[in-house]
Design a protein around this motif. Structure first.
Motif, PDB file in Angstrom:
ATOM      1  N   THR A 149      -1.420  -1.007   1.273  1.00 44.18           N
ATOM      2  CA  THR A 149      -1.973  -1.505   0.012  1.00 44.18           C
ATOM      3  C   THR A 149      -2.186  -0.358  -0.959  1.00 44.18           C
ATOM      4  N   GLN A 152       1.108   0.599  -2.569  1.00 44.20           N
ATOM      5  CA  GLN A 152       1.465  -0.405  -3.564  1.00 44.20           C
ATOM      6  C   GLN A 152       0.623  -0.233  -4.829  1.00 44.20           C
ATOM      7  N   ALA A 153      -0.657   0.044  -4.644  1.00 42.97           N
ATOM      8  CA  ALA A 153      -1.552   0.231  -5.789  1.00 42.97           C
ATOM      9  C   ALA A 153      -1.120   1.428  -6.622  1.00 42.97           C
ATOM     10  N   SER A 156       1.916   0.608  -8.688  1.00 45.84           N
ATOM     11  CA  SER A 156       1.651  -0.307  -9.808  1.00 45.84           C
ATOM     12  C   SER A 156       0.998   0.426 -10.977  1.00 45.84           C
ATOM     13  N   LEU A 252      -4.674  -7.016  -2.486  1.00 46.95           N
ATOM     14  CA  LEU A 252      -3.720  -6.882  -3.574  1.00 46.95           C
ATOM     15  C   LEU A 252      -4.152  -7.644  -4.821  1.00 46.95           C
ATOM     16  N   SER A 253      -4.884  -8.735  -4.641  1.00 47.05           N
ATOM     17  CA  SER A 253      -5.368  -9.481  -5.801  1.00 47.05           C
ATOM     18  C   SER A 253      -6.329  -8.626  -6.616  1.00 47.05           C
ATOM     19  N   ASP A 256      -4.329  -5.993  -8.428  1.00 45.39           N
ATOM     20  CA  ASP A 256      -3.654  -6.622  -9.557  1.00 45.39           C
ATOM     21  C   ASP A 256      -4.615  -6.829 -10.729  1.00 45.39           C
ATOM     22  N   ASN A 259      -5.196  -3.439 -12.308  1.00 47.56           N
ATOM     23  CA  ASN A 259      -4.004  -3.016 -13.049  1.00 47.56           C
ATOM     24  C   ASN A 259      -3.865  -3.789 -14.358  1.00 47.56           C
ATOM     25  N   ALA A 260      -4.111  -5.094 -14.297  1.00 47.97           N
ATOM     26  CA  ALA A 260      -4.021  -5.924 -15.505  1.00 47.97           C
ATOM     27  C   ALA A 260      -5.078  -5.511 -16.521  1.00 47.97           C
ATOM     28  N   SER A 263      -4.035  -2.230 -18.067  1.00 45.45           N
ATOM     29  CA  SER A 263      -2.867  -2.475 -18.924  1.00 45.45           C
ATOM     30  C   SER A 263      -3.289  -3.048 -20.272  1.00 45.45           C
TER      31      SER A 263
END
Length: 286
Positions: A149, A152-153, A156, A252-253, A256, A259-260, A263
């Motif tokens: 994880t 992946q983080a 991202s 991961l949620s 996410d 990250n959102a 962003s």
């Protein structure tokens, strides 16, 4: 409360050693025997709290019972209590067809996400987004499944232009942690919150001046004492369910969401970096 009938060797082992234990060890042992199906889901911190003893008492009990540690003890206990199909998924049976498997597993994942949404503190999430947005660099720390994880983080966040990394070797993680600064953010990912390598590296990062975010399912675990911001997610695993997809979806949620959030703060800059990183890998496709 009535003590459960011992169905495996681990509980019988506790029973046979009971009289040779200290009073506090007996207190912990009695709690384990009375709540065995729950214990396999607890961290050492949670068990100690519920049994009203110290963590060292629980660890000492495990060693007296000839286990290498608490996780080794829980694995043995889970093998005694959990039926073969139970640790694939609690509701799955060998009679389920493909349609039933699909319905049960996806419903379970949706339920996990809904519980994570209810548990996650929006204020803490907002603070985490703020410091990640301000960070000069971000390092994600995790081992095992949580290490995947973390990788992946890092990917991202790198794609939106935030310098990020996630080492897969704990020694290299320690080096990265020691080199962090007051402009850095360290994100520790640990379901139990009691992973020694992750917590040790977060302490190194904290001493170097970095701000710490913890993503964990255990609000009373050691990682929460290190972190400046704690983001709670749902993951109920016994030792035979480690690396479950349900737990990873929950982790991961949160990544996410972070990250959102960053962003949106970066707006056009994030879009620009996404386009640049997409073009950088576009020639790798047929």
């Amino acid at each position: 409360m009535e003590i459960l009938q011992e169905s495996g060797k681990t509980l019988l082992h506790i029973r046979s050693h009971f009289q040779g234990l200290t009073k506090t060890e007996q207190k912990a042992a009695k709690y384990i025997m009375e709540h065995a199906p729950e214990v396999i889901y607890l961290s050492v911190t949670e068990l100690a709290s519920r049994a009203d003893v110290g963590e060292t008492t629980v660890l000492r009990l495990c060693r007296k019972l000839k286990f290498q540690g608490f996780q080794d003890f829980k694995l043995s206990l889970a093998q005694d209590l959990v039926q073969p199909m139970d640790y694939l998924h609690t509701e799955i049976t060998d009679q389920d067809d493909a349609a039933s498997l699909t319905q049960k597993l996806i419903t379970s994942h949706i339920h996990t996400l809904e519980q994570t949404r209810e548990l996650l503190n929006p204020e803490e999430l907002g603070k985490a987004v703020d410091i990640l947005y301000e960070a000069a660099d971000i390092q994600f720390f995790g081992v095992g499944s949580s290490g995947l994880t973390a990788v992946q983080a890092a990917q991202s966040f790198l794609r939106i232009g935030k310098r990020s990394g996630a080492g897969t070797d704990t020694h290299f993680q320690a080096v990265e942690a020691a080199l962090m600064t007051g402009q850095s953010v360290a994100v520790g990912i640990s379901i139990s919150g009691s992973t020694k390598d992750t917590n040790d590296n977060l302490m190194l990062a904290k001493r170097a001046g970095a701000r710490i975010i913890a993503v964990t399912s255990n609000a009373r675990s050691p990682i929460t004492k290190i972190a400046d911001i704690v983001l709670l997610m749902v993951a109920r695993e016994n030792p035979l369910q480690s690396s479950s997809l349900s737990a990873k979806i929950s982790q991961l949620s949160i990544i996410d969401l972070l990250n959102a959030g960053v962003s949106l703060r970066m707006k056009d800059q994030a879009l620009k970096y996404k386009e640049l990183t997409a073009k950088a890998t576009s020639d790798k496709l047929y």
